[in-house]
Design an enzyme around this catalytic site. Structure first.
Site, PDB file in Angstrom:
ATOM      1  CG  HIS A   1      -6.947  13.090  -9.496  1.00 28.74           C
ATOM      2  ND1 HIS A   1      -7.080  12.059  -8.594  1.00 28.74           N
ATOM      3  CD2 HIS A   1      -7.868  14.019  -9.128  1.00 28.74           C
ATOM      4  CE1 HIS A   1      -8.032  12.331  -7.734  1.00 28.74           C
ATOM      5  NE2 HIS A   1      -8.527  13.528  -8.027  1.00 28.74           N
TER       6      HIS A   1
ATOM      7  CG  ASN B   1      -4.446  11.232  -6.232  1.00 27.88           C
ATOM      8  OD1 ASN B   1      -3.677  11.538  -7.142  1.00 27.88           O
ATOM      9  ND2 ASN B   1      -5.340  10.281  -6.346  1.00 27.88           N
TER      10      ASN B   1
ATOM     11  CG  ASP C   1      -1.947   1.088   1.193  1.00 33.31           C
ATOM     12  OD1 ASP C   1      -2.989   0.873   0.573  1.00 33.31           O
ATOM     13  OD2 ASP C   1      -1.703   2.161   1.794  1.00 33.31           O
TER      14      ASP C   1
ATOM     15  CG  ASP D   1      -3.414   8.875 -12.892  1.00 30.32           C
ATOM     16  OD1 ASP D   1      -3.865   8.390 -11.835  1.00 30.32           O
ATOM     17  OD2 ASP D   1      -4.136   9.305 -13.809  1.00 30.32           O
TER      18      ASP D   1
ATOM     19  CD  GLU E   1      -4.596   4.057  -1.825  1.00 29.90           C
ATOM     20  OE1 GLU E   1      -4.911   4.389  -0.666  1.00 29.90           O
ATOM     21  OE2 GLU E   1      -5.380   4.119  -2.793  1.00 29.90           O
TER      22      GLU E   1
END
Length: 310
Positions: free
Chosen positions: A194, A189, A181, A198, A225
């Site tokens: 975003h 984010n 994780d 990404d 994630e």
């Protein structure tokens, strides 16, 4: 008895398994198929099934008339096994009746070739089915991948975990799972947007992928994630080493994370587990152990790995 016969090297080399109790038939078919791929063979049903599990050929040429276990029985076993069901099966038989064709199709075969063998027909049918297998494999490759990171997706991971769990149960060997994780990814984010999020996911995914490339190892994006890896033939000690290694690889990426209370750079937490699958065990229990280990890693301050075993 089984053996490999070398054929012309090809960029898209296929593997063809011949299962036939006649050496003469094996030699005849091998000669006809020279240049279409690597040819391996087995001389009875049990040996053929085991070789198919080990090598997972694209195509199997299966003789119907064999002692102990006929071709129809062999095909049913191949199609019932997740490790071999994707191989295309062409029956080779002296019977050309409609009832024989129906039985072949009902057993799971895609086609059949009648004796006496006609070389152009054999080559054409094998070429057709190998081409179809390549196209099918290409489509499955796309269907099994996560669109953003290029890692395998959750559906494919679940399938592979079941296969490896069953295989390790049969072989009485240790199987490992890692649950990964990204620490404080929501804050990343929210803070950077975003698009940067990404990019971060793709960069971390690449680091996980390059570190998870032994035969049979699978790295997948599990959702958001979260990533997950299955590591065949890995002991508890091996999983602990793997967890420390992946954590350090991500730290070495030096991805700035100014919104993390854990570190100035992107880090990960990892939950690990490993066991020889018991007869009464399940993949769900193993995943639950890995998830519990991930919770312990987060509770310990993140940026580390923890292991939980049954």
């Amino acid at each position: 008895m089984n053996q490999a016969i070398s054929t012309h090297h090809d960029a898209e080399k296929s593997l063809i398994l011949i299962i036939d109790d006649s050496v003469d038939n094996i030699r005849l078919l091998s000669g006809m198929l020279k240049g279409q791929g690597q040819i391996i063979f087995a001389m009875n049903g049990d040996a053929g099934i085991e070789l198919a599990r080990q090598r997972q050929p694209q195509l199997i040429l299966l003789d119907v008339e064999m002692p102990d276990m006929d071709g129809y029985q062999v095909c049913r076993k191949l199609k019932a096994d997740p490790e071999t069901r994707s191989s295309a099966v062409i029956f080779v038989t002296a019977h050309a009746s409609m009832s024989s064709e129906i039985e072949a199709l009902e057993a799971g075969g895609l086609d059949f070739i009648t004796k006496p063998l006609n070389p152009p027909v054999v080559r054409a049918r094998v070429h057709t089915h190998l081409t179809l297998q390549r196209h099918t494999a290409a489509l499955e490759h796309l269907a099994n991948r996560d669109g953003l990171t290029g890692l395998y997706n959750r559906r494919y991971f679940d399938q592979q975990l079941e296969r490896e769990f069953d295989r390790h149960k049969r072989q009485r060997l240790s199987l490992g799972i890692a649950f990964i994780d990204l620490d404080h990814f929501k804050a990343f984010n929210d803070g950077y947007g975003h698009a940067e999020g990404d990019t971060c996911l793709k960069t971390v995914a690449e680091a996980i992928s390059t570190a998870t490339r032994r035969p049979g190892e699978v790295a997948a994006r599990y959702g958001g994630e979260e990533f997950v890896c299955v590591l065949p033939y890995t002991t508890i000690e091996g999983m602990q080493n793997y967890g420390e290694w992946i954590c350090s690889r991500v730290r070495e990426l030096n991805l700035v994370h100014g919104y993390s209370p854990t570190s100035s750079y992107v880090t990960i937490s990892i939950g690990l587990t490993a066991e020889v699958p018991p007869e009464s065990g399940t993949t769900q229990k193993m995943m639950a152990n890995a998830d519990r280990a991930l919770y312990e890693a987060k509770s310990a301050g993140r940026n580390c790995s923890k292991i939980v075993v049954s």
